[in-house]
Write a protein that holds these residues in place. Structure first.
Motif, short mmCIF file in Angstrom:
data_model
loop_
_atom_site.label_atom_id
_atom_site.label_comp_id
_atom_site.label_asym_id
_atom_site.label_seq_id
_atom_site.Cartn_x
_atom_site.Cartn_y
_atom_site.Cartn_z
N LYS A 15 0.82 -1.22 0.00
CA LYS A 15 0.00 0.00 0.00
C LYS A 15 0.85 1.26 0.00
N ALA A 21 0.12 4.23 -12.43
CA ALA A 21 -1.15 4.08 -13.13
C ALA A 21 -0.95 4.59 -14.55
N LEU A 40 -4.88 0.80 -12.82
CA LEU A 40 -4.44 1.52 -11.63
C LEU A 40 -3.00 1.18 -11.32
N ASN A 41 -2.57 0.01 -11.77
CA ASN A 41 -1.20 -0.45 -11.55
C ASN A 41 -0.71 -1.11 -12.84
N SER A 92 -8.24 8.88 -4.37
CA SER A 92 -8.91 7.59 -4.20
C SER A 92 -8.84 6.83 -5.53
N ASP A 93 -9.08 5.53 -5.48
CA ASP A 93 -9.09 4.74 -6.70
C ASP A 93 -10.15 5.25 -7.66
N THR A 94 -11.28 5.70 -7.14
CA THR A 94 -12.35 6.24 -7.99
C THR A 94 -11.88 7.48 -8.74
N ILE A 96 -8.78 8.25 -9.47
CA ILE A 96 -7.76 7.83 -10.43
C ILE A 96 -8.42 7.21 -11.66
N ARG A 97 -9.44 6.38 -11.44
CA ARG A 97 -10.15 5.76 -12.57
C ARG A 97 -10.78 6.82 -13.48
#
Length: 117
Positions: A15, A21, A40-41, A92-94, A96-97
């Motif tokens: 983490k 990304a 993301l990765n 947040s991942d959201t 980034i997406r």
């Protein structure tokens, strides 16, 4: 118990590590067709392609490529990183997406529609 603490340590290290990304293109060198995607990765995408090659398994990659992988083989596909960035820890991942979706769309616009999967 030592196994659980080691697992927690590895998870915490993962983490904290800087992930990359970005947007990528999987190109079929035989047909010229391109699948634009994002991750993301990006390391995970590289690993998926390596796994697909080592097992000759189309299931490791996007299902839209399945027929062409069966026809041309997984070695016909090349991974190109089109754009990458290191997300800030606050994102947040959201979030980034959302950024990745916008970047994907920009890259799709630069490719002839008939060449896209």
């Amino acid at each position: 118990m030592a196994d659980q603490s080691r697992r927690r340590e590895l998870k915490a290290n993962y983490k904290e590590s800087q992930r990359e990304a970005g947007v990528y293109a999987l190109r079929n060198s035989q047909t010229g067709k391109v699948l634009i995607g994002s991750a993301l990765n990006l390391a995970s995408m590289r690993n998926k392609l390596a796994f697909a090659r080592s097992t000759n398994s189309p299931g490791a990659l996007d299902l839209r490529l399945r027929n062409e992988i069966e026809t041309y083989g997984v070695d016909a596909f090349e991974l190109d990183i089109l754009e990458s960035f290191q997300p800030s820890p606050e994102q947040s991942d959201t979030e980034i997406r959302k950024d990745l979706e916008a970047l994907e769309q920009l890259h799709r616009e630069n490719i002839e529609p008939q060449l896209l999967y």
